[in-house]
Write a protein that holds these residues in place. Structure first.
Motif, PDB file in Angstrom:
ATOM      1  N   SER A 373      70.956  16.473  38.469  1.00 32.90           N
ATOM      2  CA  SER A 373      71.084  17.378  39.611  1.00 32.90           C
ATOM      3  C   SER A 373      69.782  18.121  39.891  1.00 32.90           C
ATOM      4  O   SER A 373      69.585  18.645  40.993  1.00 32.90           O
ATOM      5  CB  SER A 373      72.212  18.384  39.362  1.00 32.90           C
ATOM      6  OG  SER A 373      71.884  19.279  38.314  1.00 32.90           O
ATOM      7  N   VAL A 374      68.891  18.168  38.906  1.00 32.31           N
ATOM      8  CA  VAL A 374      67.584  18.826  39.087  1.00 32.31           C
ATOM      9  C   VAL A 374      66.536  17.801  39.508  1.00 32.31           C
ATOM     10  O   VAL A 374      65.743  18.045  40.424  1.00 32.31           O
ATOM     11  CB  VAL A 374      67.163  19.546  37.789  1.00 32.31           C
ATOM     12  CG1 VAL A 374      65.779  20.186  37.952  1.00 32.31           C
ATOM     13  CG2 VAL A 374      68.199  20.599  37.409  1.00 32.31           C
ATOM     14  N   SER A 377      65.675  17.092  43.229  1.00 32.44           N
ATOM     15  CA  SER A 377      65.981  18.273  44.046  1.00 32.44           C
ATOM     16  C   SER A 377      64.698  18.965  44.494  1.00 32.44           C
ATOM     17  O   SER A 377      63.607  18.678  43.994  1.00 32.44           O
ATOM     18  CB  SER A 377      66.850  19.248  43.257  1.00 32.44           C
ATOM     19  OG  SER A 377      66.107  19.832  42.192  1.00 32.44           O
ATOM     20  N   GLN A 378      64.836  19.872  45.450  1.00 32.16           N
ATOM     21  CA  GLN A 378      63.697  20.628  45.947  1.00 32.16           C
ATOM     22  C   GLN A 378      63.580  21.947  45.184  1.00 32.16           C
ATOM     23  O   GLN A 378      64.510  22.761  45.170  1.00 32.16           O
ATOM     24  CB  GLN A 378      63.859  20.920  47.438  1.00 32.16           C
ATOM     25  CG  GLN A 378      63.778  19.687  48.329  1.00 32.16           C
ATOM     26  CD  GLN A 378      62.384  19.091  48.355  1.00 32.16           C
ATOM     27  OE1 GLN A 378      61.392  19.768  48.653  1.00 32.16           O
ATOM     28  NE2 GLN A 378      62.292  17.799  48.039  1.00 32.16           N
ATOM     29  N   VAL A 379      62.444  22.144  44.543  1.00 36.36           N
ATOM     30  CA  VAL A 379      62.150  23.374  43.828  1.00 36.36           C
ATOM     31  C   VAL A 379      60.754  23.833  44.230  1.00 36.36           C
ATOM     32  O   VAL A 379      59.780  23.078  44.092  1.00 36.36           O
ATOM     33  CB  VAL A 379      62.235  23.183  42.295  1.00 36.36           C
ATOM     34  CG1 VAL A 379      61.790  24.452  41.570  1.00 36.36           C
ATOM     35  CG2 VAL A 379      63.651  22.807  41.880  1.00 36.36           C
ATOM     36  N   THR A 383      59.508  18.103  45.456  1.00 32.55           N
ATOM     37  CA  THR A 383      60.574  17.326  44.839  1.00 32.55           C
ATOM     38  C   THR A 383      60.309  17.189  43.355  1.00 32.55           C
ATOM     39  O   THR A 383      59.210  16.808  42.929  1.00 32.55           O
ATOM     40  CB  THR A 383      60.656  15.931  45.474  1.00 32.55           C
ATOM     41  OG1 THR A 383      60.897  16.066  46.878  1.00 32.55           O
ATOM     42  CG2 THR A 383      61.781  15.122  44.840  1.00 32.55           C
ATOM     43  N   ASN A 406      70.552  25.584  33.470  1.00 29.42           N
ATOM     44  CA  ASN A 406      69.829  25.999  34.677  1.00 29.42           C
ATOM     45  C   ASN A 406      70.130  27.444  35.056  1.00 29.42           C
ATOM     46  O   ASN A 406      69.944  27.838  36.207  1.00 29.42           O
ATOM     47  CB  ASN A 406      70.166  25.072  35.845  1.00 29.42           C
ATOM     48  CG  ASN A 406      71.608  25.209  36.317  1.00 29.42           C
ATOM     49  OD1 ASN A 406      72.430  25.822  35.641  1.00 29.42           O
ATOM     50  ND2 ASN A 406      71.914  24.625  37.468  1.00 29.42           N
TER      51      ASN A 406
END
Length: 829
Positions: A373-374, A377-379, A383, A406
């Protein structure tokens, strides 16, 4: 239908067992001599003849009081060996608490099936010697179980539920839990050294008291504690000390007195925020729950030597390194009591306390999430392409586990929760032909400060119980997106929760109580008019900016956004009426109805409920006060059984309340960060049971609370099962003298199934304990206490589902501490 049948059967079983326990001794009594009954009467007086000093008419014993009240003495608590302050409360019927948060506190304490919609103890007030330690039990990151510690200075803990709890004090329509000090009535004391066996924890308890003269009593007691705790953290998380003292001067009439009290405390204790587990998942039911590989919540926690300190951006906007210190408190309290009995049966009581208090909440929150799920993903505008260990023995290597943590590293700086409280009462007793009539009037005043700033870092770490490492995220070009696991400063829950506030609440309350007492019955009623004035200010988070840490730009939020200035007042009325019928000197029946209110304090800020001029808008007025309606009927009985005696209480309950409050966690807000308003109605029916029995060298005490609690969410027409409330919660403790100088005991605490906020059901479980005490001489005693004797993985606290697509799945929750053995040596003098 099936659930209703099960609950009905459970009720019938409880009531049937209660009837047998109450009626069997009636048969046994017929064969006893009057001399034997007299001797046993002197023994059983130690129970129901205890004078109730909490939430009740002065001078009444337990069997004469038309309230549900329980007294738990220091010996019972020592034998039970609770793993947290809140677990002590499981020994009081009606109090429903998981007790798994650890010795630092932060427990959700429910009462009589009235759930905790957000957190803390909204309907329960914790007192020390009859005055609140804090005005509100559910202050954000400042729950009332932070500020009180059971130690050798405490004689007993008294719990009053319902009814007069809402009229004899403020902000406690559900229950009052009162820590009553030892005042030196009996000369002597002890020093006790306790040490963990197999875990690093040392504690010294001490007390001494007695007479300084014919008219002066004194007492001093406290404790010092140090260690890594039963869930080995790799560094000291327990570093606590507390000392309490009092001095009592009696006047010439030998009943009037003036008393001075002081407490100094400096505590640091861990707050356990959960552990992952494996479970089978079928039809919203978890079963076969067992520890997650590499993270056994019975023995391990999210505390780590690789995360024992971390960076925050403080309220001045500067980088600051803080210790992962759990929950810390610093307090100095100075109190005074005056009790004067005048002529004409007029009595004056005044209690006052000034408290300087502050602390902090610094803890690694836990949430088991899938690594997938990480990844992708956008952080921080990029990406996530890779995850690597940020520190520890695998630093720099790719993280390839299927799950990670998390959740946030949170640091809340509690700058000020100081207070001043004064409670003045004057009572007058009138004697009439058939009994006595008393009038009691009083005035309560308390000013409560609440000043704090929150720092909720967005954080990633290894899902492990063996000193988990921090995790850094990288984009597909190898650029680091985090700094030692930190992906954001103060922004984990959005702009709601980068907070800074300095608030003051002043609660004034005149109250009146009337009581009529005869040899056959008592009737009482009381009313309380509360007024709470709110002032101060609060800031929410503002726009994000970047803070450069080790060459990495970390999004940062400061509490410099929307400001609220408070300037409003709210008034409301609480009342109760009740009565008690004395069937005989050993049996009484009582009934009570009540409506009690509690004011919503700091949980109402930064939630759109304050107008620009400081007043409450319509939503704020609706949510300002939560009212609890309660109805109860009870039986109290004591008597002889075979060669022993017993006491027994059962109370049947019905209650409801409506709550509108602000919640900050995404878990309670449907997975959406940034907070939400929870509007719901709750209702509950149930029963409380408490029984004690003694046969010669054997004694036993047990309690149970049954609740059928339901919730009606805003916009819904269907009542559903309330989350976090087991149908049945119970404790049972027994002791037996094997020899004149050797006593052994066992206890059990357990509960039936409960659900979380998503409706997932967790199975029933129980844990056992054991204790032994050997008296080598009159002054020397050795002890051994075992908590969770069978090392049961007892997941009492409800958590979250990490991945429903696999079976067994991964969940997170709050298990009870595993087998913990403590040895002690006590020197009496």
């Amino acid at each position: 239908m099936f659930k209703q049948q099960k609950l009905s059967l459970a009720v019938k079983q409880v009531l049937f067992a209660s009837t047998l326990l109450a009626s069997a001794p009636l048969i046994a009594q017929t064969s006893e001599t009057a001399e034997e009954q007299t001797e046993q009467k002197s023994e059983q007086n130690k129970g129901f003849e205890t004078i109730v000093v909490t939430g009740s008419v002065a001078g009444r014993t337990q069997i004469e009081s038309a309230v549900s009240v329980t007294s738990v003495d220091s010996d019972m608590i020592k034998q039970f060996q609770p793993s947290s302050e809140a677990e002590v409360f499981r020994m009081i019927p009606g109090i429903q608490v998981a007790g798994t948060a650890g010795p630092g506190g932060n427990s959700n304490i429910a009462v009589r099936g009235l759930p905790v919609a957000t957190g803390g103890s909204p309907f329960v007030q914790i007192q020390e010697d009859g005055l609140p330690t804090v005005l509100f039990g559910d202050m954000n990151f400042g729950n009332n179980d932070y500020w009180t510690r059971f130690d050798a200075s405490v004689d007993r803990v008294e719990g009053v539920r319902g009814g007069t709890a809402g009229t004899f004090t403020s902000q406690a329509p559900g229950a009052i839990i009162n820590y009553i000090s030892n005042f030196g009535e009996v000369e002597g004391g002890f020093v006790r050294l306790s040490s963990g066996l197999g875990h690093d924890e040392k504690r010294v308890d001490f007390r001494y008291g007695g007479s300084a003269s014919d008219s002066v009593l004194y007492h001093v007691g406290g404790y010092v504690k140090n260690g890594k705790g039963p869930l080995d953290t790799g560094f000291n998380v327990s570093e606590s000390a507390q000392i309490k003292g009092n001095l009592t001067k009696f006047f010439e009439d030998d009943v009037s007195y003036i008393r001075f009290l002081v407490k100094v405390a400096d505590t640091q204790e861990p707050n356990y925020t959960g552990a992952p587990a494996l479970a089978n998942y079928d039809g919203k039911r978890f079963s076969n729950i067992k520890p997650y590989p590499g993270f056994d919540g019975r023995k391990q926690s999210a505390y780590s030597i690789h995360n024992q300190d971390f960076l925050i951006v403080n309220r001045e906007g500067d980088l600051e390194r803080v210790e992962m210190s759990g929950i810390t408190t610093k307090s100095l309290a100075i109190g005074n009591e005056l009790h004067v009995e005048f002529e004409d049966d007029i009595t004056l009581d005044n209690k006052a306390r000034w408290t300087s208090m502050s602390g902090s909440f610094t803890s690694p929150f836990l949430n088991a999430a899938t690594t997938s799920s990480v990844l992708g993903s956008q952080v921080n505008g990029a990406t996530v392409a890779a995850i690597r260990y940020a520190n520890g023995p695998s630093a720099g290597q790719l993280y390839q586990s299927d799950f990670l943590n998390n959740n946030t590293n949170v640091h809340t700086n509690i700058r000020d929760v100081g207070s001043f409280v004064n409670d003045l009462t004057i009572s007058k007793e009138f004697f009439v032909d058939s009994g006595s009539f008393s009038v009691r009037g009083g005035y309560f005043f308390m000013n409560q400060n609440i000043a704090a700033d929150w720092h909720t870092n967005r954080t990633f770490s290894e899902l492990s119980g063996n000193n988990p490492a921090m995790l850094d995220l990288f984009d597909d070009e190898g650029n680091k997106l985090t700094a030692n696991g930190i992906a954001g400063f103060n922004n984990n829950w959005g702009d709601c929760c980068s907070r800074d506030y300095d608030l003051s609440y002043t609660n004034t309350a005149p109250y009146l109580a009337l009581d009529y007492d005869t040899d056959l019955f008592t009737v009482d009623g009381s009313v309380r008019r509360e007024t709470v004035d709110a002032s101060g200010w609060a800031f929410a988070g503002g726009s994000e900016f970047n803070t450069i840490v080790g060459g990495v730009a970390i999004p940062t939020m400061l509490a410099n956004g929307n400001r609220e200035s408070l300037d409003y007042s709210v008034s409301y009325t609480s009342w109760t009426v009740g009565g008690l019928y004395k069937l005989n000197s050993d049996t009484s029946l009582f009934t009570r109805a009540s409506k009690g209110g509690r004011f919503n304090g700091d949980r109402q800020i930064v939630s759109g409920k304050i107008n620009a001029d400081g007043s409450l808008n319509q939503a704020g007025q609706t949510a300002a006060v939560d009212f609890v309606n309660q109805y109860e009927i009870g039986l109290k009985r004591r008597g002889s059984i075979f060669d022993g005696f017993y006491t027994f209480e059962v109370t049947l309950l019905k209650g409801d309340f409506k709550q509108s409050t602000y919640e900050l966690s995404a878990t309670q807000c449907g997975g959406v960060a940034g907070g939400c308003i929870i509007d719901a109605e709750y209702k509950s029916t149930g029963a409380e049971i408490l029984g004690t029995v003694r046969f010669g060298d054997f004694s036993m005490v047990g309690n149970a609370t049954y609740s059928d609690a339901e919730k009606l969410s805003a916009g819904s027409s269907n009542w559903t099962r309330a989350d976090g409330i087991p149908d049945l919660i119970y404790t049972l403790s027994g002791n037996y003298y094997l020899l004149d100088n050797l006593i052994v005991g066992a206890n059990v605490t357990g509960q039936t199934t409960a659900i979380d906020s998503a409706g997932n059901e967790y199975p029933a479980a129980m844990t056992f304990g054991a204790n032994a005490r050997y008296t080598m001489s009159e002054r020397l005693e050795f002890g051994l206490q075992v908590y969770n004797l069978t090392d049961k993985f007892d997941l009492r606290g409800n958590g979250a589902l990490a991945n429903s697509a696999v079976n067994p799945t991964v969940i997170s929750g709050n298990p009870a501490i595993g087998r913990t053995v403590t040895a002690s040596v006590t020197v009496n003098f």
